[in-house]
Design an enzyme around this catalytic site. Sequence first.
Site, short mmCIF file in Angstrom:
data_model
loop_
_atom_site.label_atom_id
_atom_site.label_comp_id
_atom_site.label_asym_id
_atom_site.label_seq_id
_atom_site.Cartn_x
_atom_site.Cartn_y
_atom_site.Cartn_z
N SER A 222 51.77 18.05 52.41
CA SER A 222 52.11 19.44 52.14
C SER A 222 52.04 20.25 53.43
O SER A 222 52.07 19.68 54.53
CB SER A 222 51.17 20.01 51.07
OG SER A 222 51.65 21.25 50.61
N ASN A 223 51.96 21.55 53.34
CA ASN A 223 51.87 22.40 54.53
C ASN A 223 51.01 23.61 54.21
O ASN A 223 50.53 23.77 53.10
CB ASN A 223 53.27 22.79 55.01
CG ASN A 223 54.03 23.54 53.94
OD1 ASN A 223 53.67 24.64 53.56
ND2 ASN A 223 55.09 22.91 53.41
N TYR A 224 50.83 24.49 55.19
CA TYR A 224 49.87 25.58 55.04
C TYR A 224 50.40 26.82 54.32
O TYR A 224 49.70 27.82 54.25
CB TYR A 224 49.37 26.02 56.42
CG TYR A 224 48.43 25.02 57.07
CD1 TYR A 224 47.18 24.78 56.51
CD2 TYR A 224 48.80 24.34 58.21
CE1 TYR A 224 46.32 23.88 57.10
CE2 TYR A 224 47.94 23.43 58.80
CZ TYR A 224 46.70 23.20 58.24
OH TYR A 224 45.85 22.31 58.81
N ALA A 225 51.63 26.79 53.85
CA ALA A 225 52.18 28.01 53.23
C ALA A 225 51.31 28.46 52.06
O ALA A 225 50.87 27.66 51.25
CB ALA A 225 53.61 27.74 52.75
N ALA A 289 58.05 27.09 51.34
CA ALA A 289 58.01 26.14 52.44
C ALA A 289 58.10 24.75 51.80
O ALA A 289 57.09 24.17 51.39
CB ALA A 289 56.73 26.29 53.23
#
Length: 414
Positions: A222-225, A289
């Site tokens: 995943s990512n930090y959004a 994101a």
Amino acid sequence: MLNGKKIVLGVSGGIAAYKMPMLVRLLKKSGAEVKVIMTVNAAQFVAPLALAVTSGSEVLTEIFPAASIHNAELNWTQHISLGEWADAFVVAPATCNTLARLATGHCDDMLTAIYLSLRHGKPKLVFPSMDEEMFLAPAVQRNIGQLSGDGCTVFAPEHGELASGLVGMGRLPEPETIVEKIRAALELHGAPQAARKIYTGKKVLITAGATREKIDDVRFISNYASGKMGFALASEAALQGAEVVLVTGKTFLPTPAAVTRIDVESADDMLRAVESHFDTCDVFIAAAAVADYRPAAAAAGKIKKSEAVFDLHLVRTPDILMQCGRRKSPSQLVIGFALEVQNAEDNARGKLAAKNLDLIVLNSADVAGAGFEVDTNIITLIARGGAIEKFPLMTKREAAGKILNRISRFFDED
Ligand code: C5P
């Protein structure tokens, strides 16, 4: 806070129906008048008498009074007079079957009849509650898309423990939350025409947050959004009168008032949810994101670690925005975001053209106060045709206002 408001509550046959006497009680305490309509199956889960006592009114199920078909004194046209009486029509819980009957215009009991006889423009709030797989089934999503297109506000169920013992999306929101949604919907509806904002009558579909792409049952990419920009857009668009559907990846943000929220996990899930609403929306804003890659196959269970190097084979996820840009009709507006590090403006313009967008919002990735997780942002708006507007550091809420304002200028051009 609901003083004098007349609410028809339609209860269908799901386990969450047992919460409805409490909802009726809260609505009455808020000053509303409530008439309860039940489907035949709802009586399997909650006693009609409990709803009659809490609402202080007869509970109806069939269109025609059953007492005696020869008695001309009985009110044979309540299915019409109640549609005229109601300031808002609420279905909670809405089962798959009731969603399908509403979506197809069936008129075989009091609940479906009042839905059809409700006076034009009155808020129709639908709270589905069911098992997660059932909720995500294409047929159910199709019906929800249809109901949204017909002007209903459909609230995605909440995540948590389900009656089946499984954990997932499907829970009916607590009665307090439902009361708040009804209040917000009536407040928006009651706003005088002059105070109504430019988005009244527009359906805005928004993606937000980060997607999760499963590696196995306990790990993901995943990512930090945080979802903050998309949620700010949803909240602001609803305040400006839009019907808002917010498709979001995992986030801990609360659902903005009067917004229909659909929680999803992966890019594929997000695409499915977007597809079910895209054709009926006027504006699509892709603020999520989305992970660009996912593991080629998610392993069942938990992959055992070892000392060997672990190769993870990744494949591309669908580009949701690109697909929507290609599919859009001339009257639809499609807006994307770009987070660029080098040659930001050129790259954003390239994306605007490649994805067939009307507007692209360029975020600065390398400036303090902008980007993921924070409450502020620095945005540049580039419109189709090339016009560019740059804004200073501002809250995401303010930025949402600027973006929506810019989008609304297209309404006159189209
Ligand atoms: O091409 P890039 O990922 O930089 O584009 C970002 C924009 O595209 C954002 O609006 C994002 O929400 C959207 N996007 C998408 N689906 C993807 C990747 C990005 O909708 N798979």
